[in-house]
Design a protein around this motif. Structure first.
Motif, short mmCIF file in Angstrom:
data_model
loop_
_atom_site.label_atom_id
_atom_site.label_comp_id
_atom_site.label_asym_id
_atom_site.label_seq_id
_atom_site.Cartn_x
_atom_site.Cartn_y
_atom_site.Cartn_z
N SER A 49 0.36 -1.69 0.17
CA SER A 49 -0.02 0.58 0.11
C SER A 49 0.79 1.13 -0.11
CB SER A 49 -1.01 -0.14 1.53
OG SER A 49 -1.25 1.58 1.08
N GLU A 50 0.44 2.30 -0.84
CA GLU A 50 1.63 3.83 -0.97
C GLU A 50 0.75 4.31 0.33
OE1 GLU A 50 -2.66 4.83 -3.60
OE2 GLU A 50 -1.07 2.44 -2.92
N TRP A 51 -0.32 3.77 1.13
CA TRP A 51 -0.37 4.23 2.48
C TRP A 51 0.49 4.59 3.70
CZ3 TRP A 51 -2.76 8.36 0.69
CH2 TRP A 51 -3.81 7.95 -0.08
N ASP A 52 1.44 3.49 3.50
CA ASP A 52 2.65 2.74 4.67
C ASP A 52 4.00 3.53 4.25
OD1 ASP A 52 0.99 1.19 5.18
OD2 ASP A 52 2.17 -0.28 3.37
N SER A 53 3.89 3.98 5.83
CA SER A 53 5.31 5.53 5.27
C SER A 53 6.86 3.92 5.17
CB SER A 53 5.81 5.59 7.13
OG SER A 53 5.62 4.48 7.87
N THR A 54 6.57 2.98 5.06
CA THR A 54 8.17 2.28 4.67
C THR A 54 7.11 0.73 3.80
OG1 THR A 54 8.40 0.69 6.84
CG2 THR A 54 9.02 3.03 7.07
N PRO A 55 7.93 0.20 3.56
CA PRO A 55 7.20 -1.04 2.80
C PRO A 55 7.74 -2.53 3.58
CG PRO A 55 9.37 -0.51 2.09
CD PRO A 55 9.22 0.79 2.92
N CYS A 56 8.59 -2.15 5.13
CA CYS A 56 9.03 -2.50 5.96
C CYS A 56 7.97 -4.20 6.48
CB CYS A 56 9.51 -2.36 6.82
SG CYS A 56 11.18 -0.87 6.60
N ASN A 57 7.08 -3.51 6.50
CA ASN A 57 5.28 -4.58 6.52
C ASN A 57 5.62 -5.48 5.62
OD1 ASN A 57 6.46 -4.42 9.24
ND2 ASN A 57 4.74 -2.70 8.91
N TRP A 58 5.13 -5.52 4.47
CA TRP A 58 5.10 -5.86 3.27
C TRP A 58 5.34 -6.75 2.96
CZ3 TRP A 58 5.72 -1.61 -0.80
CH2 TRP A 58 5.25 -0.22 -0.64
N THR A 59 4.10 -7.84 1.80
CA THR A 59 4.70 -8.95 2.20
C THR A 59 5.67 -9.37 1.11
OG1 THR A 59 2.49 -9.85 1.41
CG2 THR A 59 3.81 -11.15 0.63
N GLY A 60 6.87 -10.89 1.87
CA GLY A 60 7.91 -10.75 1.09
C GLY A 60 9.11 -9.95 1.25
N VAL A 61 9.18 -8.66 2.06
CA VAL A 61 9.57 -7.30 1.77
C VAL A 61 10.56 -7.63 3.50
CG1 VAL A 61 9.69 -5.45 2.13
CG2 VAL A 61 9.01 -6.23 0.41
N LYS A 62 11.90 -7.44 3.79
CA LYS A 62 12.79 -7.15 5.36
C LYS A 62 13.42 -6.12 4.90
CE LYS A 62 12.40 -12.67 6.28
NZ LYS A 62 12.70 -13.64 6.80
N CYS A 63 14.01 -5.74 6.56
CA CYS A 63 14.41 -4.10 5.95
C CYS A 63 15.34 -4.41 7.11
CB CYS A 63 13.16 -3.25 6.42
SG CYS A 63 12.57 -2.34 5.04
N SER A 68 15.94 0.59 5.89
CA SER A 68 15.99 0.23 4.40
C SER A 68 15.85 -1.29 3.52
CB SER A 68 17.34 0.70 4.29
OG SER A 68 18.00 1.82 4.28
N VAL A 69 15.69 -1.24 3.09
CA VAL A 69 14.83 -2.67 2.34
C VAL A 69 16.22 -4.05 2.04
CG1 VAL A 69 14.01 -3.94 0.75
CG2 VAL A 69 12.80 -1.83 1.24
N VAL A 70 16.55 -5.04 2.73
CA VAL A 70 17.47 -5.72 2.10
C VAL A 70 17.08 -6.72 1.61
CG1 VAL A 70 19.43 -4.41 3.72
CG2 VAL A 70 17.38 -6.49 4.28
N PRO A 86 13.33 -1.52 -11.44
CA PRO A 86 13.77 -0.99 -10.04
C PRO A 86 13.57 -1.46 -9.34
CG PRO A 86 11.45 -0.51 -11.46
CD PRO A 86 11.96 -1.43 -12.25
N LEU A 87 14.05 -2.71 -9.03
CA LEU A 87 14.97 -3.64 -7.73
C LEU A 87 15.94 -2.64 -7.24
CD1 LEU A 87 13.01 -6.86 -8.12
CD2 LEU A 87 12.56 -5.87 -6.05
N CYS A 88 16.81 -2.43 -8.27
CA CYS A 88 18.29 -2.57 -9.01
C CYS A 88 18.00 -1.21 -8.11
CB CYS A 88 18.86 -2.68 -9.73
SG CYS A 88 19.16 -4.54 -10.30
N SER A 89 17.21 -0.35 -7.98
CA SER A 89 17.49 1.19 -7.30
C SER A 89 17.33 0.77 -5.78
CB SER A 89 16.38 1.61 -7.57
OG SER A 89 16.47 1.91 -9.27
N LEU A 90 17.57 -0.39 -5.36
CA LEU A 90 17.10 -0.19 -3.90
C LEU A 90 18.76 -0.08 -3.85
CD1 LEU A 90 14.34 -2.72 -3.24
CD2 LEU A 90 14.03 -0.25 -3.40
N PRO A 91 18.94 0.48 -2.76
CA PRO A 91 20.56 0.91 -2.14
C PRO A 91 21.40 -0.48 -1.21
CG PRO A 91 19.46 2.18 -1.51
CD PRO A 91 18.23 1.94 -2.20
N SER A 92 20.21 -1.18 -0.20
CA SER A 92 20.60 -2.17 0.48
C SER A 92 20.25 -3.57 -0.10
CB SER A 92 20.33 -0.99 1.53
OG SER A 92 20.66 0.28 2.17
N LEU A 93 19.46 -3.57 -1.41
CA LEU A 93 18.74 -4.79 -1.93
C LEU A 93 20.36 -6.45 -2.00
CD1 LEU A 93 16.82 -6.31 -2.15
CD2 LEU A 93 17.49 -5.72 -4.58
#
Length: 989
Positions: A49-63, A68-70, A86-93
């Motif tokens: 959801s675009e209404w969250d402040s971070t994606p850290c609780n999104w399905t399949g995502v860990k920070c 920062s998404v890792v 766009p995944l490659c734009s995540l600097p800490s992935l």
């Protein structure tokens, strides 16, 4: 007042939405772009959801602690589309897994911008094209898995630049070229898995000896040649080596014993030769050794059998001598397969005593002595295969307590004595084969407990007494063969309850009484052999209701009365009523030369003297028979006229304009070309086929690969009749919808499709040997021999079986014919042309009504032509016609057949002249017996009653089980099934 309140409220609400949107951090914005770039039919990304402040609780995502998404793990999410850059734009992935999805197209070079990746898993997708050489720029990468895709081309030499990579998994792709020696530079590697790729023939790079950290090496089916390099002796950390299914030669090197950490060694299906070396005691951790299907000679090393092995497979070599007794001391042994060698002596007495043995197969050796009593001591034995040896003695009582047994084959030994009662009623056994021994006693009444038994083969023994009533309680029984014994008494009436029974052979016994009443309930019966008994009474008229019956032998009994007229309704390949006491007139259908030897020794029967032999109603029966034939021929003629008229209507379709602009380009598999390259090659000089809806072109791409392109003209209006005949647009959509989601070795691959304003393109894999119909009837590359024809039939059957049984929902092809069976360079067959295919919905119980007849003349099932009802039985009929083509070499509709179509001609020749006169004369006579078995299968497939046609899954099984017992050469041995599914006296078991 309300207006004054609502306006500020709306402004406040809009402002809050903007603020919340802006609150999403930069990583979340990148992931939103990922979401928009992918198709998500399963809603796996719905919670992003675009209404969250971070994606850290999104399905399949860990920070990490900085939000920062890792890690992004979207495996098995049913996503499709191109790789989300766009995944490659995540600097800490550092962790990315997109495995088990439908992500395709080529992998972009820009993936190297995911510079912090440690773990990358893109396996089980539909990526195509070459593997980017820039992947080696990911200097931190430790795990790379691109397995089960359609990557092609050579492995990049730049992969040798990896410095931290520990796992490289590229199995099941389309990689060619040779395996680059540069991979030997990746000294950090622990796993190297390149199996199941069509590499060019090449040797194992000796540079791989530098991979001193390697623990797993999986290179099976990689087209490797030569010997194992001496440098492999440095790979001291290796635990698993799999070099199976290659063309490696030479002897097994002694340095293998220096790899002391080995747990698994797979060398099967190569060309290794010479004796197995000694020195195995160094490999104390070895649990699995498979060196089957090589050319090893000499004895089985004793020190090999001293290891704590779990699995030892040495079958199909030239080993001789005794099986070392030490093998029975292993506490882990669950599988021992030594069949097809020259082994002698006895089985170790304590085999199975110290381990939970699961499988024992020592067939086709010269082993003797008793069956060890401890084989099922661990309570896990499922398969006991002892075929064609010299074993003697009785069956141990302990085996009667082995509840785990499911497959027992002891045929052709010297075993004797009474079978333990409990052995007859093992609940999981589906195959009990005791053929060709000297067992005595009777069949135990306890046999009713063998609820899973489907094949009971006890012929050529010394069993006596009566056949128990309890036999009729075995509802799963398909084959009951008890010939050449000493059974007495009557055939139990309960046997007619066996509705699944396909073969009943009680010949050469001393049975009395008559054939039980109610045989019409045995709908699946195709062989009935009661010859050489003392049976009496009348031959039941109800035998004529067994529409699948094609083998009937009641000879050398005491049957009386008339030959039932109803037998004329059967398609009998073998009929023998000789040496009985039958009288009266021979039924007209059998009063021909081909059946003359079927009635010998019945002095009361007559062929020719109508005044003496024919009953009063004989002329009436002949008249009825002639009338039925006239009606059948008339119906066929009407049908052909209708189909011909329909064909003329198709030819009036307006031709499409040649040029158009591509509006959509969709790929499903391998793509290393563009739509413009395809379009430029669609020239008249490249046409290799044409039909009513368009042309097929052979296109050689710039990279040297070849594809086949079907170009369909788009029809703007309905046909002149105003009917609902599908336009080329719907044909295009049907073929794309069907083939786009199918991946099977016997279904032609659709690489991609193109939509343009005035035409549609379908780009397929190119099949260099063309269609079966073209090759069979034009002899372009010389005549097809029988092993090749049988291989084609089996491949095509497996393809159709996949459509009918493994697709959800099932798919009915509706146009199965020899021209739609394409052949690759090895004459492997693949089903093609799905333009009229239909998905069969379960709610209609597999039957759909079509508005028009779809299919090709000569292949269309009778009920489809008249009722327009279609299900998988229609395809089975068409496949039966293909089998008739393969056997006879004739086209389904051919001038040489006169007014008959192929099925009518086949039945006519069988009735009048015999099977020898319908076989293709170019086929070698040594295959006659096997050809006749395949012909029987084809005749089952074209049964006039759809319900009597076997399923495609059963057709595949019947073809597999029809293989000859002793192939004449190495080629035949690869084509036909193994000796375990052999034939008994020329009849399939």
């Amino acid at each position: 007042m309300q207006v004054k309140i609502s306006v500020p409220f709306l402004l406040f609400h809009a402002l809050s939405m903007i603020l919340r949107l802006n609150a999403l951090n930069q990583d979340g914005i990148h992931l939103q772009k990922v979401k928009l770039s992918l198709s998500d039919p399963a809603g796996s990304l719905a919670g992003w959801s675009e209404w969250d402040s971070t994606p850290c609780n999104w399905t399949g995502v860990k920070c990490n602690h900085n939000n920062s998404v890792v890690s992004v793990d979207l495996s098995g999410a049913s996503l499709s589309g191109s790789f989300p850059v766009p995944l490659c734009s995540l600097p800490s992935l550092s962790f990315l897994s997109l495995s088990n999805n439908y992500i395709g197209s080529s992998l972009p070079l820009s993936i190297s911008s995911c510079f912090n990746l440690r773990y990358l898993d893109l396996s089980e997708n539909v990526f195509v094209g070459p593997i980017p050489s820039t992947l080696s720029d990911l200097r931190f990468l430790r795990y790379l898995n691109l397995a089960a895709n359609n990557f092609s081309g050579s492995l990049p030499e730049t992969f040798g630049h990896f410095r931290r990579l520990q796992s490289l998994v590229l199995i099941e792709n389309l990689l060619n070229g040779t395996i680059p020696a540069a991979l030997g530079n990746i000294t950090s590697l622990k796993k190297l898995m390149l199996a199941y790729n069509p590499f060019s023939p090449g040797q194992l790079p000796s540079k791989f000896g530098n991979l001193t950290n390697l623990e797993e090496l999986w290179l099976s089916d990689c087209n490797l040649v030569g010997s194992i390099p001496e440098s492999f002796s440095r790979l001291h950390r290796l635990k698993n080596i799999d070099l199976a299914s290659n063309k490696l030669t030479g002897s097994l090197p002694n340095f293998i014993f220096e790899l002391k950490r080995l747990v698994q060694l797979e060398l099967y299906s190569n060309h290794f030769l010479g004796p197995l070396p000694t020195g195995w005691s160094n490999l104390t951790g070895l649990r699995r050794f498979d060196a089957s299907m090589n050319k090893f000679t000499g004895m089985i090393p004793a020190d090999l059998c001293e290891l704590p092995l779990e699995s030892l497979n040495l079958f199909e070599n030239n080993l001789e001598g005794m099986i070392p007794a030490k093998i029975s001391e292993s506490r882990n042994l669950y599988e021992l397969k030594l069949f097809r060698n020259q082994l002698s002596g006895s089985l170790p007495h304590e085999l199975g005593k110290n381990s939970a043995l699961h499988t024992l197969d020592v067939s086709y050796n010269h082993l003797s002595g008793p069956i060890p009593e401890f084989l099922c001591h661990g309570g896990a034995l499922e398969q006991l295969i002892l075929i064609n040896n010299l074993f003697s003695g009785s069956i141990p009582e302990n085996l009667g307590k082995c509840q785990s047994l499911s497959r027992i084959r002891m045929r052709n030994n010297q075993l004797y004595g009474k079978i333990p009662d409990a052995f007859w009623c093992l609940p999981r056994v589906y195959l009990l084969d005791l053929y060709g021994n000297a067992f005595s006693g009777s069949i135990s009444l306890m046999i009713h407990g063998a609820k899973n038994l489907s094949s009971l083969l006890i012929s050529k023994n010394k069993f006596s007494g009566s056949i128990p009533y309890e036999i009729g309680l075995l509802e799963s029984l398909i084959v009951f063969s008890a010939s050449d014994n000493e059974f007495t008494g009557e055939i139990p009436g309960s046997i007619v309850n066996l509705e699944q029974l396909g073969r009943l052979d009680l010949s050469n016994n001393e049975l009395t009484g008559g054939i039980p009443n109610g045989t019409e309930s045995m709908k699946e019966l195709n062989e009935l052999n009661l010859a050489n008994n003392r049976l009496s009474g009348y031959i039941p008229d109800e035998l004529g209701k067994l529409q699948l019956l094609n083998y009937l032998d009641l000879s050398k009994n005491n049957f009386i009365g008339l030959v039932p007229m109803s037998l004329q309704s059967l398609k009998l390949n073998m009929l023998n009523l000789s040496y009985n006491q039958l009288s009266g007139n021979i039924p007209p259908l059998f009063a021909k030369g081909v059946y003359r030897d079927s009635f010998l020794g019945n002095p009361g029967l007559c062929f020719d003297d109508a005044s003496y032999c024919i009953p009063q109603n004989g002329k009436r029966n002949q008249a009825v028979s002639l009338m039925l034939r006239f009606i059948f021929v008339t119906a066929i003629a009407v049908f052909l006229v209708g189909v011909f008229s329909l064909g003329l209507k198709y030819k009036r379709i307006k031709k499409m304009q040649r040029r158009g602009i591509i509006t959509r380009w969709t790929s499903f598999h391998k793509l290393c070309f563009s739509e413009f390259e395809i379009n430029d090659c669609l020239k008249e000089g490249n046409v290799i086929g044409a039909g009513a809806s368009g042309k097929v072109y052979k296109v050689i791409l710039r990279n040297g690969e070849t594809v086949a392109v079907k170009k369909l003209w788009v029809r703007q209006n309905k046909d002149e009749m105003g009917s609902a005949i599908s336009s080329e647009k719907s044909e295009f959509e049907a073929e794309v919808e069907t083939l786009g989601q199918i991946r099977h070795k016997n279904i032609v691959r659709l690489w991609c499709c193109c939509n343009a304003a005035n035409w549609k393109l379908l780009v397929y894999e190119y099949m260099p040997n063309g269609s079966l119909g073209d090759l069979l009837h034009s002899n372009k590359n010389g005549p097809l021999d029988w092993p090749t024809r049988f291989k084609i039939a089996l491949d095509a059957a497996e393809g159709l079986s996949y459509l009918h049984h493994d697709c959800v929902p099932p798919i009915v092809h509706r146009d199965v014919k020899s021209n739609n069976i394409l052949l690759d360079e090895d004459f492997g067959a693949k089903i093609s042309d799905f333009g009229v295919a239909k998905f069969v919905k379960a709610v209609n119980r597999g039957v759909q009504s079509m508005s028009v007849v779809a299919g090709s003349c000569g292949y269309i099932a009778p009920e489809y032509a008249y009722t327009l009802h279609v299900n998988e039985k229609s395809d089975i009929y068409s496949f039966g016609i293909v089998i008739l083509e393969l056997v006879t070499g004739r086209r389904p509709i051919d001038q040489v057949l006169g007014e008959k179509d192929l099925p009518a001609w086949v039945f006519s020749i069988l009735d009048q002249k015999g099977v020898e006169h319908l076989l293709d004369p170019i086929l070698e006579s040594r295959y006659k017996e096997h050809i006749c078995k395949v012909l029987d299968i084809g005749l089952l497939c074209i049964s006039s009653l759809p319900s009597n046609r076997p399923s495609m899954r059963r057709v595949v099984n019947m073809l597999q089980e029809s293989g000859v017992q002793t192939p004449n050469n190495e080629k035949d041995a690869k084509l036909f099934p193994s000796c375990e599914e052999e034939c008994e006296e020329g009849r399939l078991i």
